[in-house]
Design a protein around this motif. Structure first.
Motif, mmCIF file in Angstrom:
data_model
loop_
_atom_site.group_PDB
_atom_site.id
_atom_site.type_symbol
_atom_site.label_atom_id
_atom_site.label_comp_id
_atom_site.label_asym_id
_atom_site.label_seq_id
_atom_site.Cartn_x
_atom_site.Cartn_y
_atom_site.Cartn_z
ATOM 1 N N SER A 92 50.114 37.067 33.051
ATOM 2 C CA SER A 92 49.356 36.683 33.877
ATOM 3 C C SER A 92 50.665 36.799 35.109
ATOM 4 N N ASN A 108 52.171 39.898 36.000
ATOM 5 C CA ASN A 108 51.899 41.226 36.961
ATOM 6 C C ASN A 108 51.011 42.000 36.280
ATOM 7 N N HIS A 109 51.595 42.033 34.452
ATOM 8 C CA HIS A 109 51.826 43.403 33.726
ATOM 9 C C HIS A 109 50.137 43.692 32.540
ATOM 10 N N ASP A 110 50.248 44.307 32.771
ATOM 11 C CA ASP A 110 48.872 45.128 31.984
ATOM 12 C C ASP A 110 49.538 44.072 30.540
ATOM 13 N N ILE A 157 55.510 37.395 46.738
ATOM 14 C CA ILE A 157 54.036 37.198 47.221
ATOM 15 C C ILE A 157 53.201 37.262 48.444
ATOM 16 N N ARG A 173 53.270 40.670 49.326
ATOM 17 C CA ARG A 173 51.826 41.982 48.109
ATOM 18 C C ARG A 173 50.451 41.362 48.566
ATOM 19 N N GLU A 174 50.045 39.849 49.650
ATOM 20 C CA GLU A 174 48.891 39.576 49.893
ATOM 21 C C GLU A 174 48.938 39.624 50.992
ATOM 22 N N PRO A 207 43.813 37.310 42.943
ATOM 23 C CA PRO A 207 43.682 35.928 42.028
ATOM 24 C C PRO A 207 43.967 34.424 42.725
#
Length: 368
Positions: A50, A53-55, A304, A307-308, A321
């Motif tokens: 979380s 921001n990883h799998d 952030i 990216r947003e 998110p």
């Protein structure tokens, strides 16, 4: 700081050109993958996924938080996420754990002796509030007179006040420096962008409005005059502070923008994010400077925002998110400060230091 950053790759209608975006760095560990097994390992892997921001399916027991792209500025966010997941940890555990498995073992050992988890008091100011009273501000102790003075500074009055709370310790240091050196504030971050058309510029401004609306820290002002302590004042609504200027055709565009806007920022008004823009004479190309004060955003925050902004311009805002309220960070920072005597600790560790440890005796590093 004066940074010239590449503009987002946009199509002429103002949308992000997804094909032109660089491939993301997966940041994955090169070690052999070992899946988390215990409940603590799985829960910690979920918090790492979380925050970073990883799998989560690619996070191995042998991975290190910092090796996956984590850094010190994300540690408080990680601790908050771990707390919400019922995991007891502190910053020392995060920094000292060699990998996820080691951190899980520390958490498991600490769990039986945990003294209880600090819970941030919920916000109490209701929407449409006509008067804010001391009982509605659980994170700060202010008189009614002080509250009324604060509210009087807000466009729209009490109805536009979302919250009031103190500064975090690091913010206090930056604010002190701002007050002492308001004409030469090194904490103003300036970034220069350009886009080719007016439609692209309008799309970016619209995207910034959405980002500001999402994050309370971008709708924050800081007040201290006639108050017993500096406080953060969060507006419910704050638009983009946009100023369009006319350029001199005979001078360099970047030089004109830098000369005009390399100046102090008023921290008593939200947002502490300002846009200064100009259209290049004879073309549709727009240049704009985004100025942001470091007291409300660090380099992680800038990432952030960027990216947003991409997501909002591309029409994917609903995929973002749920933002974490900044009051969570402030409350945790104040709680840690009240339960740890930092002055005593550093007095013990650095008590024998009697003079500045300045390289080559260079004390002034804010000049040429």
């Amino acid at each position: 700081a004066w940074m010239v950053l590449d503009a987002l790759p946009l199509t002429p209608n103002g949308k992000v050109d997804r094909k032109a975006l660089p491939a993301a760095d997966a940041g994955a560990s090169q070690q052999e993958y070992v899946a988390p097994q215990t409940a603590s390992e799985k829960a910690i892997a979920a918090t790492w996924a979380s925050v970073l921001n990883h799998d989560v399916s690619k996070i191995s027991v042998g991975d290190n938080f910092f090796g996956l792209g984590g850094h010190s500025l994300l540690v408080v966010q990680l601790l908050s996420s771990m707390q919400e997941a019922g995991l007891d940890a502190d910053a020392q555990m995060i920094f000292s754990a060699a990998n996820l498995g080691a951190l899980a073992a520390m958490v498991d050992v600490a769990a039986p002796v945990a003294e209880g988890t600090f819970v941030v008091p919920a916000p109490r100011i209701p929407a449409g509030c006509e008067r804010i009273t001391p009982d509605l501000l659980p994170l700060v102790d202010l008189s009614q007179e002080a509250i009324d003075l604060i509210v009087a500074s807000v466009p729209g009055g009490a109805a536009n006040v979302q919250d009031i709370y103190p500064l975090a310790p690091l913010q206090e240091g930056m604010y002190f420096y701002h007050l002492m050196h308001s004409q030469n504030d090194p904490y103003i971050l300036s970034s220069l962008y350009s886009v080719d058309t007016g439609a692209q510029f309008e799309a970016l401004i619209g995207g910034l409005r959405q980002v500001i609306a999402r994050h309370d820290v971008l709708r924050t002002a800081i007040l201290s005059e006639q108050l017993p302590m500096p406080v953060q004042l969060v507006y419910r609504q704050a638009g983009v502070a946009l100023d369009m200027i006319e350029l001199n055709p005979g001078m360099d565009v970047q030089d004109q923008l830098k000369a005009r806007y390399d100046r102090p920022m008023n921290l008593a008004k939200a947002p502490m994010l300002q846009i200064n823009a100009a259209r290049e004479p004879g073309t549709e190309r727009h240049f704009f400077v985004i100025q942001l004060h470091h007291i409300v955003a660090d380099h992680a925050g800038l990432e952030i925002i960027r990216r947003e902004l991409e997501a909002c311009v591309a029409g994917r805002a609903e995929e973002l998110p749920q933002p974490v309220p900044y009051r969570q960070f402030v409350a945790h920072a104040l709680h840690q400060a009240s339960n740890n005597d930092a002055q005593a600790y550093f007095s013990k560790v650095l008590g024998d230091v009697t003079e500045p440890t300045a390289p080559f005796n260079l004390l002034n590093v804010h000049g040429d």
